[in-house]
Design a protein around this motif. Sequence first.
Motif, PDB file in Angstrom:
ATOM      1  N   GLU A   1      -6.005   6.362   3.717  1.00  0.00           N
ATOM      2  CA  GLU A   1      -5.646   5.111   3.274  1.00  0.00           C
ATOM      3  C   GLU A   1      -6.156   4.259   4.429  1.00  0.00           C
ATOM      4  O   GLU A   1      -5.517   4.403   5.578  1.00  0.00           O
ATOM      5  CB  GLU A   1      -4.412   4.918   2.981  1.00  0.00           C
TER       6      GLU A   1
ATOM      7  N   ASN B   1      -4.801   1.194  -3.759  1.00  0.00           N
ATOM      8  CA  ASN B   1      -3.431   1.045  -3.630  1.00  0.00           C
ATOM      9  C   ASN B   1      -3.109  -0.532  -4.235  1.00  0.00           C
ATOM     10  O   ASN B   1      -3.888  -1.383  -3.687  1.00  0.00           O
ATOM     11  CB  ASN B   1      -2.968   1.270  -2.411  1.00  0.00           C
TER      12      ASN B   1
ATOM     13  N   LYS C   1       3.348  10.773   2.350  1.00  0.00           N
ATOM     14  CA  LYS C   1       2.421   9.970   2.896  1.00  0.00           C
ATOM     15  C   LYS C   1       2.765   9.880   4.411  1.00  0.00           C
ATOM     16  O   LYS C   1       3.846   9.598   4.619  1.00  0.00           O
ATOM     17  CB  LYS C   1       2.195   8.691   2.400  1.00  0.00           C
TER      18      LYS C   1
ATOM     19  N   LYS D   1      -0.739  -3.565  -4.209  1.00  0.00           N
ATOM     20  CA  LYS D   1       0.744  -4.075  -3.881  1.00  0.00           C
ATOM     21  C   LYS D   1       0.578  -5.364  -4.378  1.00  0.00           C
ATOM     22  O   LYS D   1      -0.191  -6.328  -4.181  1.00  0.00           O
ATOM     23  CB  LYS D   1       0.603  -4.073  -2.239  1.00  0.00           C
TER      24      LYS D   1
ATOM     25  N   LYS E   1       1.963   8.309   8.333  1.00  0.00           N
ATOM     26  CA  LYS E   1       1.136   7.197   8.776  1.00  0.00           C
ATOM     27  C   LYS E   1       0.506   7.743  10.147  1.00  0.00           C
ATOM     28  O   LYS E   1       0.990   8.715  10.680  1.00  0.00           O
ATOM     29  CB  LYS E   1       2.050   6.137   9.473  1.00  0.00           C
TER      30      LYS E   1
ATOM     31  N   ASP F   1      -6.279  -0.328   0.935  1.00  0.00           N
ATOM     32  CA  ASP F   1      -4.967  -0.905   0.712  1.00  0.00           C
ATOM     33  C   ASP F   1      -5.109  -2.595   1.025  1.00  0.00           C
ATOM     34  O   ASP F   1      -5.709  -3.321   0.387  1.00  0.00           O
ATOM     35  CB  ASP F   1      -3.963  -0.284   1.549  1.00  0.00           C
ATOM     36  N   GLU F   2      -5.252  -2.724   2.428  1.00  0.00           N
ATOM     37  CA  GLU F   2      -5.174  -4.210   3.108  1.00  0.00           C
ATOM     38  C   GLU F   2      -6.214  -4.730   2.468  1.00  0.00           C
ATOM     39  O   GLU F   2      -6.359  -6.105   2.236  1.00  0.00           O
ATOM     40  CB  GLU F   2      -5.333  -3.956   4.481  1.00  0.00           C
TER      41      GLU F   2
ATOM     42  N   ASP G   1      -2.232   7.333   6.019  1.00  0.00           N
ATOM     43  CA  ASP G   1      -2.458   5.949   5.969  1.00  0.00           C
ATOM     44  C   ASP G   1      -2.635   5.480   7.536  1.00  0.00           C
ATOM     45  O   ASP G   1      -1.695   5.470   8.366  1.00  0.00           O
ATOM     46  CB  ASP G   1      -1.259   5.200   5.248  1.00  0.00           C
TER      47      ASP G   1
ATOM     48  N   ASN H   1      -3.709   2.138   8.101  1.00  0.00           N
ATOM     49  CA  ASN H   1      -3.517   0.654   8.407  1.00  0.00           C
ATOM     50  C   ASN H   1      -4.563   0.303   9.402  1.00  0.00           C
ATOM     51  O   ASN H   1      -4.012  -0.605  10.281  1.00  0.00           O
ATOM     52  CB  ASN H   1      -1.884   0.352   8.686  1.00  0.00           C
TER      53      ASN H   1
HETATM   54 MG    MG Z   1      -1.221   1.243   3.264  1.00  0.00          MG
END
Ligand code: MG
Length: 387
Positions: free
Chosen positions: A216, A263, A164, A265, A166, A241-242, A191, A193
């Motif tokens: 992502e 994803n 992965k 977490k 960024k 994700d977030e 990803d 973010n």
């Molecule tokens: Mg992420």
Amino acid sequence: MKPIRIEQIELRHISMRLVAPFETSFGVEEEREGLIVTLRGDGLTGWGEVVASHSPGYSAETAKTEWHILHDFIIPSVIGKEFADVETLEKAYDSVRGHPMAKAGIQLALYDLLAKAQNVSLQKMFGGSGDRVKVGVSVGIQPSAEKLVERVGLYLEDGYRRIKMKIKPGRDVQDAKAVRAAFPEILLQVDANSAYTLDDVKTIKAMDDLNLLLIEQPLSEDDIFDHAKLQPQLKTAICLDESILTARHARWAHELGACKIINIKPGRVGGYREAIRVHDYCASVGIPVWCGGMLETGIGRAANVALASLPNFKLPGDISASDRYWKEDIAEPAFSLNKDGTLSVPTGAGLGVNVKEDALEKVTLAKETYREEKKRAMAFPGLHKEA
Ligand code: MG
Ligand code: SMG
């Protein structure tokens, strides 16, 4: 099982130096801050990790905000109480809004304690199976595309089977194309973010032909709606994700068509119990999931490996070997990469790793111990005089 009374809680603020800085679209991390939570009862000790870091870049939480929430609100509602399951713990702090990372940390400590009391592994507690889980590695933004290709090459030599990378505006399409050109066959994903908006559709679409596993969290950390506008414009799966903080959010994302992959977490969703709920919901509607990472110590890593052994964790997780992060971890044995690109699931009781208390002491910035008799004072922080 017989409930366990929480006789003592210890909170530690830790800081650990990463083996290399980790750059994302929201900043660079060199020191990993976090909190370690210890629950004691019935002669047993349970360990948990709060994955909030020094700054509110990934989410609104930091190690210090989670210390405040644990100290002033969550710990007073837990100390001295009896728990036979984690659902009762979730109820105990039900009146605390938000702060999933604080909740996840104390909940993991209870899972560990309950599992040890029953002499079963966390894998068993979570309902997982199998002795290995597929993992990948998350590569931070590098000084140049050439350096990135070099770094990816080294991780592939280490045996990682999924990369992965960024991305951020200005370091996206060219970087991804360079990695894809150098390694045409690898499992590759990016990803962002939350670094883009719908105005950047052109940039995002420029990565649509790179045969990526997923893109992502391209849009805002609180967004599901705009992702639902973006996903139909792409062949590549969007992975959220977030913006997935609960199983309810997973349902919204699925019903709106905002993503094809999620994803998970545990820190982001308020603990391993909710992580399992997200997993189960996704399994029921055919959304594959994978386990994300927050640069965990061996404590959180052991639990993530156990979680990733549930059946709908179909893609490799961001759960790399301990030496990807630390020279010396605070738990042993270290996790090492198997030849087939997997990590082995611990089999001992609870987390199945031992916390090295001397190593933990060395990385501790502050610690506080809570016993039942302090409870009243702490429930009213304004009256609470001691440090
Ligand atoms: Mg992420
Ligand atoms: O634990 O290997 C890891 C890091 C995985 O990239 C990773 N996590 O958004 O998915 C993500 C990031 C957030 C962590 S930044 C500190």
